[in-house]
Design an enzyme around this catalytic site. Sequence first.
Site, PDB file in Angstrom:
ATOM      1  N   ARG A 193      46.226  86.414 -86.809  1.00 18.73           N
ATOM      2  CA  ARG A 193      46.312  86.241 -88.253  1.00 18.73           C
ATOM      3  C   ARG A 193      46.718  87.555 -88.915  1.00 18.73           C
ATOM      4  O   ARG A 193      46.088  88.589 -88.716  1.00 18.73           O
ATOM      5  CB  ARG A 193      44.965  85.767 -88.800  1.00 18.73           C
ATOM      6  N   THR A 195      43.011  82.054 -99.511  1.00 18.19           N
ATOM      7  CA  THR A 195      42.102  82.516 -98.459  1.00 18.19           C
ATOM      8  C   THR A 195      42.362  81.863 -97.113  1.00 18.19           C
ATOM      9  O   THR A 195      42.067  82.440 -96.079  1.00 18.19           O
ATOM     10  CB  THR A 195      40.646  82.271 -98.878  1.00 18.19           C
ATOM     11  N   CYS A 196      42.884  80.636 -97.110  1.00 21.23           N
ATOM     12  CA  CYS A 196      43.171  79.980 -95.830  1.00 21.23           C
ATOM     13  C   CYS A 196      44.270  80.702 -95.059  1.00 21.23           C
ATOM     14  O   CYS A 196      44.365  80.568 -93.842  1.00 21.23           O
ATOM     15  CB  CYS A 196      43.582  78.534 -96.056  1.00 21.23           C
ATOM     16  N   PHE A 197      45.118  81.444 -95.784  1.00 21.83           N
ATOM     17  CA  PHE A 197      46.275  82.061 -95.137  1.00 21.83           C
ATOM     18  C   PHE A 197      46.237  83.587 -95.199  1.00 21.83           C
ATOM     19  O   PHE A 197      47.214  84.238 -94.848  1.00 21.83           O
ATOM     20  CB  PHE A 197      47.561  81.543 -95.789  1.00 21.83           C
ATOM     21  N   ASP A 226      44.551  76.394-101.000  1.00 13.70           N
ATOM     22  CA  ASP A 226      43.268  77.093-101.010  1.00 13.70           C
ATOM     23  C   ASP A 226      43.412  78.342-101.852  1.00 13.70           C
ATOM     24  O   ASP A 226      43.652  79.425-101.360  1.00 13.70           O
ATOM     25  CB  ASP A 226      42.881  77.431 -99.571  1.00 13.70           C
TER      26      ASP A 226
END
Length: 526
Positions: free
Chosen positions: A446, A468-470, A520
């Site tokens: 990530r 926030t998901c990415f 998100d």
Amino acid sequence: AVVSTQSTGETLQGKRINRVACGSAHAIAWSTLEQSASSKQPDIIPPEYPLLLDIPIANLRNRLILLHSFSEIFSGSLRMFSLEANSQGHKVTHSLRHTLVMSHKETAFKKVVQATMIRDRQHGPILELNRMFSSQHHTKRGTKDWSRTIFAQACSMLINVSSESFLLPHRAWKVRFVGESVDDVGGGYSESIAEMCEELQSGFLPLFILTPNGRVDNGVNRDCYLFNPAANSSEETNMFRFLGILMGISVRTGSPLALDIAPPMWKLLVGLPLTEADLLEIDKDYVTGIYYLRDLPNKEEEFEAIDMPFSTPGAAGQEVPLSSTYLRINLANRTQYIQSALEYRLHEFDHQVQAVVEGLAKVIPVPLLSLFTGEELRTMVCGHPDIPLDMLKSVAVYKGVEHTSPLAHWFWETLESFSPMERSLFLRFVWGRTRLPRNIADFRGRDFVLQVLDKYQPPDHFLPESYTCFFLLKMPRYSSKEVLVEKLRYAINFCKSIDTDDYARITRADESLLDEDDSDIELSSQ
């Protein structure tokens, strides 16, 4: 190295190879000469190790290499030992835990964890959590209604779920926040854990208490927490088990928990007994009082003067009677009192620790914890509280801006100027977490994405957005560093809800810039 099978012997000679896999045409060889065993050694003996100053540094280096070699061989041979409690193998690992090198122990531990990983699911159960309900904590008869917390909501849904659901490499559950239109692909999950950690240390839950040192502002570990020995109801015991599940998930997924638990609690979790020195770390005044009583002159009038009951204060401050025979401490029973008081204080957390270990056992191989010290387990669960910006920079990618541009420099200079708490808030804003993984490998590929967009006009009127998901921060092209500092600081402190349109959004100028999966979102504001 990949070489022809026919020339394997000549090619690999002198390469310090310890493993070879041969095929019909080629062979693969692994060299494990670790740079850390040689190049990371200091040129001089550090002053904090005065007992080593008289030993030649060449001898110390050889000893370190020997220690690494022994640790690697022993850790690789763990499958030969039974590590069940009270077994001979358990006694061996217990005696060597302070000697073995952490990196080798952790490698062996991770191999077992990886072998039990379930990879055919993206996430575990779907949890519907109500953060608005949680925020409306109210007091009933002077006590907090902790059933409303995110922690208690999640515990009630997950405590009886099969352990298979917790053996996933990334998300142990998927979150739906009531009233917040978030499609959780990672950010909602991270945010739920961050909220739970915050609740545990906020006083809303009965599981943690501040150390006695912290309550009287004396001694060390004043900002750390203990398991509450008074929290022993069946419901509270289940919550301690769920805390253990959270800790196990943290170890398994490499996602640290922002918990400031006192060192003696970690010792107990790895099976090490507490000592008087551990009590001193959490309750200095208590141990000082015990020593004062021990050293009183052997005169009955001294004890009549202090007139102390035959009871002891517990870590939570409650008075605990120690005998049905004696009411007051006197010269004759002083020794028995000291033994009884210390015995109680050294074991008052046993029930809570056992419940946490039961939760850990649902997620990770608990017998292998006999390899680790308490401090090593703390690092595995909680990582490091500081946010190392060098590590964050190393996983950063840039969109719409060059990494050498003034705006990028302003951004990193702003983070460098932030306090540790502000850095933690920033990380929660962009990733739903409050701590970085301990190493690059635990990022699991990530990247942190810094994207600068020109859609915000005028740019200085807008706050940054986070996904926030990415692990994505979208930022206007601010005109100065001062504006960037102001806007980013405001966003991390006041923009904490995950929402797309329900109650905290304003109209977006250009919805086409948002990908279909980018739902998100933290905030966009004018």
